[in-house]
Motif scaffolding. Structure first.
Motif, short mmCIF file in Angstrom:
data_model
loop_
_atom_site.label_atom_id
_atom_site.label_comp_id
_atom_site.label_asym_id
_atom_site.label_seq_id
_atom_site.Cartn_x
_atom_site.Cartn_y
_atom_site.Cartn_z
N UNK A 1 0.84 -1.19 0.00
CA UNK A 1 0.00 0.00 0.00
C UNK A 1 0.88 1.24 0.00
N UNK A 2 0.66 2.13 -0.95
CA UNK A 2 1.38 3.40 -1.03
C UNK A 2 0.36 4.51 -0.85
N UNK B 1 -1.23 11.86 6.45
CA UNK B 1 -1.50 10.49 6.87
C UNK B 1 -0.17 9.77 7.03
N UNK B 2 0.07 9.15 8.18
CA UNK B 2 1.34 8.46 8.38
C UNK B 2 1.17 6.95 8.20
N UNK B 3 2.30 6.26 8.13
CA UNK B 3 2.27 4.83 7.82
C UNK B 3 1.59 4.03 8.92
N UNK B 4 1.74 4.45 10.17
CA UNK B 4 1.11 3.73 11.27
C UNK B 4 -0.42 3.79 11.15
N UNK C 1 3.47 -1.04 4.03
CA UNK C 1 2.97 0.33 3.83
C UNK C 1 4.13 1.29 3.58
N UNK C 2 3.96 2.15 2.58
CA UNK C 2 4.90 3.23 2.31
C UNK C 2 4.08 4.51 2.17
N UNK C 3 4.56 5.60 2.78
CA UNK C 3 3.91 6.90 2.60
C UNK C 3 4.69 7.69 1.56
N UNK D 1 10.66 -1.65 9.75
CA UNK D 1 10.16 -3.02 9.56
C UNK D 1 9.85 -3.33 8.09
N UNK D 2 9.87 -2.31 7.24
CA UNK D 2 9.53 -2.52 5.83
C UNK D 2 10.64 -3.29 5.12
#
Length: 278
Positions: A98-99, A105-108, A119-121, A142-143
């Motif tokens: 998910x990008x 909006x943050x990744x958390x 997840x990547x922002x 963790x990515x």
């Protein structure tokens, strides 16, 4: 290098989605490997006609189709869209990456709403449409490196990428890159209007401003010379340019620009806090 077989889905079909979509096709990515999910029938028809990509009403189709899903909806819709995708994503052996390109909006927040850890922002800007964008990117520790490499190849197809180590720097990326094309357009618009008011035909005023802006950026990019030094090269003592520069400095252009960029960054932080509290 972007994998030509990479399947990309957009949830949302607004201006930023179309800019990235345009940039991907401009870079040579096949439309048959791109899907756009958007609720408006008119928008789906226009996107299908203009880009020849797959279009769907149901966001769940993005989960079934794509390797990477770009969440290109308004910030206040991220949580509901992620919740919508969550159940179907849980059934997949390998969840989609998910990008999120939503400001504030943050990744958390995306992880919690989607139940997905991949997840990547991202904060792209409008010139991505012609492969000249700048995308700020953040992924937490963790990515997986393979996910970072894949997202980087995707966004590199529409311009330059800039990875940040601290998520708190993302509002500054919004101010310096995400929103900044509008600043330049406003300045160019003012220059064009003034040239027309001084009697230059509209088409010549437009071309003069546009080509000068393009040339200025190209020179700075190719030479690596600082903006201050380049400005000095144009500004001869007691010459014509000096009169303009003096006027800008007297009106405190640095203060105006600084205040404007701080307000952009603060608004980005406010959006993040509002979605965190919700």
């Amino acid at each position: 290098m972007l994998d030509p077989n990479l399947k990309v889905a957009f949830v949302g079909g607004g201006s930023m989605a179309k800019a990235i979509l345009s940039g991907l096709i401009f870079s040579g990515h096949s439309p048959k490997h791109i899907m756009v999910c958007t609720p408006t029938a008119k928008n789906r028809a226009e996107i299908a006609e203009n880009f020849q990509v797959l279009v769907e009403h149901d966001n769940i189709k993005a989960v079934l189709f794509a390797d990477i899903i770009i969440l290109a909806v308004k910030p206040n819709m991220i949580a509901s869209v992620c919740a919508e995708l969550r159940d179907e994503s849980a059934l997949q052996d390998h969840p989609n990456i998910l990008v999120s390109v939503a400001a504030g909006i943050n990744s958390e927040q995306v992880r919690l709403s989607s139940g997905n850890s991949r997840v990547v922002c991202a904060m792209p800007n409008l010139p991505a449409a012609v492969g000249q964008g700048l995308t700020g990117l953040y992924a937490d520790e963790s990515t997986a490196k393979s996910d970072i490499t894949l997202v980087n190849s995707l966004m590199s197809a529409v311009g330059e990428t800039m990875w940040i180590n601290n998520p708190h720097h993302m509002p500054s990326i919004v101010a310096a890159a995400g929103s900044s094309p509008a600043y330049f357009y406003l300045f160019m618009e003012a220059m064009e209007k003034s040239a027309i008011a001084q009697g230059l035909p509209a088409h010549q005023a437009h071309e003069a401003v546009m080509q000068s802006a393009l040339g200025a950026v190209s020179l700075a990019k190719q030479t690596g010379t600082s903006f201050s030094q380049l400005r000095g090269q144009v500004t001869s003592p007691k010459g014509t340019t000096e009169q303009a520069i003096k006027t800008f400095l007297q009106r405190d252009i640095e203060g105006i620009v600084g205040e404007a960029m701080i307000k952009v960054a603060n608004r980005s932080r406010e959006l993040e806090q509002s979605h965190t509290s919700n």
